[in-house]
Enzyme design. Structure first.
Site, PDB file in Angstrom:
ATOM      1  N   SER A  41       8.952  11.239 -54.729  1.00 35.98           N
ATOM      2  CA  SER A  41       8.567   9.535 -54.297  1.00 35.98           C
ATOM      3  C   SER A  41       7.683   8.850 -55.011  1.00 35.98           C
ATOM      4  O   SER A  41       7.618   7.237 -54.557  1.00 35.98           O
ATOM      5  CB  SER A  41       8.756  10.154 -53.177  1.00 35.98           C
ATOM      6  N   LYS A  98       9.051   5.275 -55.758  1.00 39.68           N
ATOM      7  CA  LYS A  98       8.426   4.332 -54.625  1.00 39.68           C
ATOM      8  C   LYS A  98       8.328   3.306 -54.602  1.00 39.68           C
ATOM      9  O   LYS A  98       7.757   2.183 -54.479  1.00 39.68           O
ATOM     10  CB  LYS A  98       8.630   4.583 -53.670  1.00 39.68           C
ATOM     11  N   SER A 136       6.406   7.655 -46.371  1.00 46.22           N
ATOM     12  CA  SER A 136       8.254   8.316 -48.224  1.00 46.22           C
ATOM     13  C   SER A 136       9.204   8.673 -47.402  1.00 46.22           C
ATOM     14  O   SER A 136       9.713   9.996 -47.803  1.00 46.22           O
ATOM     15  CB  SER A 136       7.088   8.953 -48.582  1.00 46.22           C
TER      16      SER A 136
END
Length: 479
Positions: free
Chosen positions: A96, A99, A154
């Site tokens: 993640s 991101k 997330s």
């Protein structure tokens, strides 16, 4: 076998010079990438010399650090230098931390007030066990709400929805991610989705992620969100109650043992293939550091703390001589007080002065040879709180490139903002005036030393300038 490397094992930084050019070299590292060329030694560099004792000591200390993660890097953003590397250019799954790139693109291309409508693809194109906010097809949220859902929770379907909103499709957005990564100088990164879920074609390296993080945290919107502890995510038809989102990065929270004072922003990540991933940005005493940890097994916070502690100690012992950047002032004309030298009134060369106001609106007469080597580009200038940007007629911002507009040449960093000061361009040093215009055929004063740039805009070294003055191998005027 794991490979360890600190900044001070690099030949590029083991050449102590008496001039300002080491600072210029640091200004170029990671600030210009393609097409500005790779890292190179400054003009006039001679044979390699041994590292100064302080640097050798720091190198030994860096190599003695026991970092358990398979990939790691410590980046001194303030001085554009890497202080520690472990498998810095190896491919890893980012999870993640992906991101951060998603958030950067959204922040650059959208306003908070825009509405994101979630498609069936956005909410279903996930893997089993993926973190979500239980958003359903047809749900609508503002970009602002989605950004907090992206970086705090997330949530993976949020990333998909933002990707479709910006890029038209997840694949289209992945293309934008890869373009932006290339503009930032990333050479070991390839994205296929906006959330970091497992895919063999989705990878990055510690070094590349440090570049992405730098750009992300230089963006005030991303930085604000990625340093927020809690956020109230609004109710919807699918989930009729407000949800309190909490930042997953433990170093932000003063109530946690992992808390680290000076925290600027950060992002966590985990998948079965990526392991624990962590990006952390901290600033103390005017020094900003970024740590990237990839492929960790529950040691990501301990590794990060070790690197931050080491980095701030290293910054203090090595001093704060950093890149010249935009701090230097241009004084057109040859050195003052030299016999027969033109004065500082712009009588030599093209007579450019600093000036103020919108770049590209100054007088373009007396165009010197060399500007024509850069493409004339149409577009619009935009000013933000961070500086000037140039939106090209094609619809993309100028990033990591030089171009000519209204007869003047401008350079743009990997953050897409206009540059000022000394930078390395295509293997040679160039100077961008305080109004952003590249200097041609004139003298430049930097930190009390005088340099001459020729008609091509390149630093002139080891010879006699057209007006009869000698400069040494570093380009410094010999008084």
């Amino acid at each position: 076998m794991m490979k360890y490397k600190s900044l001070f094992s690099s030949a590029a930084v083991r050449r102590p010079r008496l001039s300002v050019l080491p600072c210029l070299l640091l200004a170029a590292v990671l600030t210009f990438t393609l097409p500005f060329g790779a890292l190179a030694d400054g003009p006039g560099s001679g044979a390699q010399t041994a590292a100064p004792p302080a640097q050798a000591q720091q190198s030994a200390q860096a190599e003695a650090l026991e970092i358990a993660a398979e990939g790691a890097i410590l980046y001194d953003v303030t001085h554009n230098r890497f202080l520690y590397e472990k498998n810095a250019d190896m491919h890893f799954y980012p999870a993640s931390t992906t991101k951060l790139m998603t958030a950067l693109l959204v922040a650059e291309r959208c306003s908070f007030e825009e509405t994101v409508t979630f498609s069936e693809t956005a909410v279903s194109r996930l893997e089993s066990g993926a973190v979500t906010l239980k958003v359903k097809a047809g749900d609508q949220f503002s970009v602002k709400d989605c950004m907090y859902g992206l970086l705090l929770k997330s949530a993976n379907e949020i990333a998909n929805g933002l990707a479709e909103h910006v890029g038209g499709s997840i694949e289209g957005f992945a293309g934008l991610m890869n373009q932006r990564a290339a503009a930032l100088g990333c050479t070991n990164t390839h994205f296929v989705n906006p959330n970091g879920l497992n895919d063999p074609q989705h990878f990055t390296s510690p070094r590349d992620m440090a570049l992405i993080a730098r750009a992300a945290f230089e963006n005030s919107t991303v930085r604000q969100i990625a340093s927020t502890l809690t956020y109230s995510f609004p109710a919807s038809k699918s989930v009729p109650s407000v949800r309190e989102l909490t930042m997953g990065h433990k170093m932000l929270d003063p109530s946690r043992a992992e808390y680290y004072p000076g925290f600027v922003a950060g992002k966590t990540g985990f998948t079965s293939l990526a392991g624990n991933t962590l990006v952390t940005c901290v600033e103390r005493d005017g020094v900003r550091l970024i740590v990237v940890i990839l492929k960790s097994r529950q040691t990501h916070y301990a590794d990060t703390k070790k690197l931050l502690d080491y980095g701030f100690a290293a910054a203090a012992s090595l001093g704060t001589d950093g890149p010249v950047g935009g701090g230097a002032n241009t004084a057109p004309g040859a050195p003052q007080g030299s016999p027969g030298a033109p004065g500082a009134n712009g009588s030599y060369g093209n007579g450019q002065s600093a000036g103020t106001g919108l770049p590209g609106c100054q007088n373009t007469q007396n165009t010197a040879v060399g500007r024509e080597a850069y493409p004339e580009t149409e577009g619009t200038w935009k000013e933000t709180g961070q500086g000037w940007q140039f939106l090209k007629k094609t619809g993309s911002y100028a990033c990591g490139e030089t171009l000519r507009n209204n007869g003047r040449v401008y350079g743009f960093g990997t953050d897409c903002y206009m540059l000022t000061g000394w930078y390395l361009v295509n293997g040679s040093w160039h100077y961008f005036d305080t109004n952003g215009s590249m200097a041609f055929g004139q003298w430049i004063e930097t930190s009390g030393l005088w340099y001459y740039v020729d008609a091509a805009g390149s630093l002139f070294v080891d010879g006699t300038t057209p007006d009869g003055y000698r400069v040494d191998a570093n380009g410094v005027w010999i008084k």
